[in-house]
Write a protein that holds these residues in place. Structure first.
Motif, PDB file in Angstrom:
ATOM      1  N   PRO A  85      -2.310  -4.197 -11.309  1.00 59.37           N
ATOM      2  CA  PRO A  85      -2.694  -2.879 -10.795  1.00 59.37           C
ATOM      3  C   PRO A  85      -4.210  -2.702 -10.708  1.00 59.37           C
ATOM      4  CG  PRO A  85      -1.528  -2.681 -12.906  1.00 59.37           C
ATOM      5  CD  PRO A  85      -1.612  -4.125 -12.582  1.00 59.37           C
ATOM      6  N   VAL A  86      -4.635  -1.898  -9.738  1.00 56.15           N
ATOM      7  CA  VAL A  86      -6.051  -1.602  -9.553  1.00 56.15           C
ATOM      8  C   VAL A  86      -6.503  -0.647 -10.657  1.00 56.15           C
ATOM      9  CG1 VAL A  86      -7.717  -0.448  -8.051  1.00 56.15           C
ATOM     10  CG2 VAL A  86      -6.026  -1.982  -7.085  1.00 56.15           C
ATOM     11  N   ASP A  87      -7.650  -0.939 -11.228  1.00 55.59           N
ATOM     12  CA  ASP A  87      -8.283  -0.087 -12.240  1.00 55.59           C
ATOM     13  C   ASP A  87      -9.646   0.315 -11.687  1.00 55.59           C
ATOM     14  OD1 ASP A  87      -9.572   1.078 -14.387  1.00 55.59           O
ATOM     15  OD2 ASP A  87      -9.276  -0.612 -15.743  1.00 55.59           O
ATOM     16  N   PRO A  88      -9.836   1.597 -11.325  1.00 56.21           N
ATOM     17  CA  PRO A  88     -11.108   2.021 -10.733  1.00 56.21           C
ATOM     18  C   PRO A  88     -12.326   1.729 -11.618  1.00 56.21           C
ATOM     19  CG  PRO A  88      -9.466   3.757 -10.520  1.00 56.21           C
ATOM     20  CD  PRO A  88      -8.869   2.697 -11.395  1.00 56.21           C
ATOM     21  N   ALA A  89     -12.119   1.583 -12.908  1.00 59.33           N
ATOM     22  CA  ALA A  89     -13.234   1.281 -13.806  1.00 59.33           C
ATOM     23  C   ALA A  89     -13.699  -0.168 -13.651  1.00 59.33           C
ATOM     24  CB  ALA A  89     -12.834   1.544 -15.256  1.00 59.33           C
ATOM     25  N   ARG A  90     -12.828  -1.026 -13.086  1.00 58.03           N
ATOM     26  CA  ARG A  90     -13.158  -2.448 -12.968  1.00 58.03           C
ATOM     27  C   ARG A  90     -13.125  -2.959 -11.529  1.00 58.03           C
ATOM     28  NH1 ARG A  90     -12.744  -5.640 -17.503  1.00 58.03           N
ATOM     29  NH2 ARG A  90     -11.761  -7.356 -16.400  1.00 58.03           N
ATOM     30  N   HIS A  91     -12.489  -2.192 -10.630  1.00 58.29           N
ATOM     31  CA  HIS A  91     -12.266  -2.679  -9.263  1.00 58.29           C
ATOM     32  C   HIS A  91     -12.804  -1.700  -8.228  1.00 58.29           C
ATOM     33  CE1 HIS A  91      -8.682  -4.197 -11.664  1.00 58.29           C
ATOM     34  NE2 HIS A  91      -9.510  -5.212 -11.548  1.00 58.29           N
ATOM     35  N   HIS A  92     -13.255  -2.278  -7.122  1.00 57.50           N
ATOM     36  CA  HIS A  92     -13.693  -1.488  -5.965  1.00 57.50           C
ATOM     37  C   HIS A  92     -12.832  -1.934  -4.793  1.00 57.50           C
ATOM     38  CE1 HIS A  92     -16.362   0.688  -3.303  1.00 57.50           C
ATOM     39  NE2 HIS A  92     -16.416  -0.379  -2.536  1.00 57.50           N
ATOM     40  N   VAL A  93     -12.048  -1.005  -4.245  1.00 60.36           N
ATOM     41  CA  VAL A  93     -11.141  -1.331  -3.145  1.00 60.36           C
ATOM     42  C   VAL A  93     -11.941  -1.378  -1.851  1.00 60.36           C
ATOM     43  CG1 VAL A  93      -9.105  -0.609  -1.858  1.00 60.36           C
ATOM     44  CG2 VAL A  93      -9.200  -0.268  -4.334  1.00 60.36           C
ATOM     45  N   VAL A  94     -11.873  -2.543  -1.175  1.00 58.85           N
ATOM     46  CA  VAL A  94     -12.604  -2.713   0.083  1.00 58.85           C
ATOM     47  C   VAL A  94     -11.659  -2.888   1.267  1.00 58.85           C
ATOM     48  CG1 VAL A  94     -14.673  -3.635  -1.031  1.00 58.85           C
ATOM     49  CG2 VAL A  94     -12.879  -5.212  -0.282  1.00 58.85           C
ATOM     50  N   GLY A  95     -10.360  -2.923   1.002  1.00 62.95           N
ATOM     51  CA  GLY A  95      -9.391  -3.077   2.077  1.00 62.95           C
ATOM     52  C   GLY A  95      -7.974  -2.900   1.557  1.00 62.95           C
ATOM     53  N   VAL A  96      -7.039  -2.778   2.502  1.00 59.45           N
ATOM     54  CA  VAL A  96      -5.627  -2.609   2.139  1.00 59.45           C
ATOM     55  C   VAL A  96      -4.781  -3.581   2.944  1.00 59.45           C
ATOM     56  CG1 VAL A  96      -5.878  -0.194   1.453  1.00 59.45           C
ATOM     57  CG2 VAL A  96      -5.307  -0.743   3.820  1.00 59.45           C
ATOM     58  N   ILE A 143      -8.657  -6.266  -2.230  1.00 56.35           N
ATOM     59  CA  ILE A 143      -7.761  -5.720  -1.212  1.00 56.35           C
ATOM     60  C   ILE A 143      -6.491  -5.338  -1.963  1.00 56.35           C
ATOM     61  CG2 ILE A 143      -6.386  -6.253   0.841  1.00 56.35           C
ATOM     62  CD1 ILE A 143      -8.687  -8.141   1.680  1.00 56.35           C
ATOM     63  N   VAL A 144      -5.952  -4.152  -1.650  1.00 56.79           N
ATOM     64  CA  VAL A 144      -4.836  -3.595  -2.406  1.00 56.79           C
ATOM     65  C   VAL A 144      -3.601  -3.455  -1.522  1.00 56.79           C
ATOM     66  CG1 VAL A 144      -4.094  -1.570  -3.736  1.00 56.79           C
ATOM     67  CG2 VAL A 144      -6.447  -2.335  -3.853  1.00 56.79           C
ATOM     68  N   TYR A 145      -2.450  -3.695  -2.132  1.00 63.07           N
ATOM     69  CA  TYR A 145      -1.188  -3.477  -1.434  1.00 63.07           C
ATOM     70  C   TYR A 145      -0.922  -1.974  -1.314  1.00 63.07           C
ATOM     71  CZ  TYR A 145       0.076  -8.403  -1.921  1.00 63.07           C
ATOM     72  OH  TYR A 145       0.120  -9.755  -1.833  1.00 63.07           O
ATOM     73  N   VAL A 146      -0.519  -1.551  -0.088  1.00 66.59           N
ATOM     74  CA  VAL A 146      -0.153  -0.151   0.155  1.00 66.59           C
ATOM     75  C   VAL A 146       1.244  -0.133   0.795  1.00 66.59           C
ATOM     76  CG1 VAL A 146      -2.530   0.654   0.423  1.00 66.59           C
ATOM     77  CG2 VAL A 146      -1.289  -0.165   2.435  1.00 66.59           C
ATOM     78  N   GLU A 147       1.822   1.054   0.883  1.00 62.61           N
ATOM     79  CA  GLU A 147       3.128   1.222   1.526  1.00 62.61           C
ATOM     80  C   GLU A 147       3.063   0.695   2.949  1.00 62.61           C
ATOM     81  OE1 GLU A 147       6.071   2.300   0.489  1.00 62.61           O
ATOM     82  OE2 GLU A 147       5.445   2.927  -1.517  1.00 62.61           O
ATOM     83  N   PRO A 148       4.045  -0.113   3.369  1.00 60.30           N
ATOM     84  CA  PRO A 148       4.041  -0.585   4.765  1.00 60.30           C
ATOM     85  C   PRO A 148       4.311   0.576   5.720  1.00 60.30           C
ATOM     86  CG  PRO A 148       5.886  -1.550   3.523  1.00 60.30           C
ATOM     87  CD  PRO A 148       5.122  -0.659   2.592  1.00 60.30           C
ATOM     88  N   ASP A 149       3.797   0.432   6.946  1.00 67.46           N
ATOM     89  CA  ASP A 149       4.063   1.451   7.971  1.00 67.46           C
ATOM     90  C   ASP A 149       5.551   1.471   8.269  1.00 67.46           C
ATOM     91  OD1 ASP A 149       1.433   2.234   8.254  1.00 67.46           O
ATOM     92  OD2 ASP A 149       1.011   0.754   9.807  1.00 67.46           O
ATOM     93  N   PRO A 150       6.135   2.669   8.414  1.00 68.89           N
ATOM     94  CA  PRO A 150       7.588   2.759   8.631  1.00 68.89           C
ATOM     95  C   PRO A 150       8.035   2.497  10.060  1.00 68.89           C
ATOM     96  CG  PRO A 150       6.662   4.961   8.397  1.00 68.89           C
ATOM     97  CD  PRO A 150       5.544   3.970   8.204  1.00 68.89           C
ATOM     98  N   ASP A 151       7.274   1.869  10.931  1.00 68.66           N
ATOM     99  CA  ASP A 151       7.706   1.689  12.316  1.00 68.66           C
ATOM    100  C   ASP A 151       8.825   0.745  12.402  1.00 68.66           C
ATOM    101  OD1 ASP A 151       4.741   2.060  12.310  1.00 68.66           O
ATOM    102  OD2 ASP A 151       4.666  -0.004  13.008  1.00 68.66           O
TER     103      ASP A 151
END
Length: 152
Positions: free
Chosen positions: A100-111, A144-152
């Motif tokens: 899991p992403v921890d904002p104290a240790r990680h900077h999200v630059v993409g999904v 880069i973080v995993y996000v919900e896939p687009d529902p198309d």
């Protein structure tokens, strides 16, 4: 005139304190002398930095470019190893987390869509290493973080 026993005890205590202060002063002078001697020498990582600088000079000289991709890859692995040892010598640790992403240790630059059942909000890939020193983050791990896939 009568001798006061309190004066005797007070004088003895002052002599003890004086002796302790003299011993402490001697220790401080010795420490100061040692620090002066250390200040006259370069930091221990300097010799490693010089080796890296020499290697980079060899690699970037005109006509000194690596003959092939394998040679270039070997040189980069060598540099990476040397730099890792130098950072370690300075008590700098690599931050290369998974999960899991921890904002104290990680900077999200993409999904990236969380396909194949991967957990949403977890690290998919590291873009740039992070570094910590004595538990304090010097540079966040860029991920880069995993996000919900687009529902198309």
């Amino acid at each position: 005139m009568a001798w006061n026993p309190l004066v005797k005890r007070f004088s003895a205590r002052l002599r003890e304190e004086n002796a302790l202060l003299r011993a402490e002063a001697a220790e401080l002078r010795a420490e100061q002398s040692m620090l002066r001697a250390e200040a006259e020498l370069p930091h221990p990582v300097v010799s490693e930095l010089l080796a890296i600088a020499d290697r980079l000079t060899e690699l970037t000289k005109e006509g000194g470019a690596p003959a092939d991709a394998a040679q270039a890859a070997a040189a980069l692995r060598w540099l990476d190893g040397r730099l890792s040892r130098l950072l370690s010598a300075c008590d700098v640790a690599d931050v290369h987390d998974e999960g899991p992403v921890d904002p104290a240790r990680h900077h999200v630059v993409g999904v990236r869509p969380a396909d194949d059942g991967r957990p949403v909000g977890s690290i998919a890939e590291t873009v740039r290493r992070g570094y910590a020193w004595h538990g304090h983050v010097l540079r966040h791990q860029q991920v880069i973080v995993y996000v919900e896939p687009d529902p198309d």
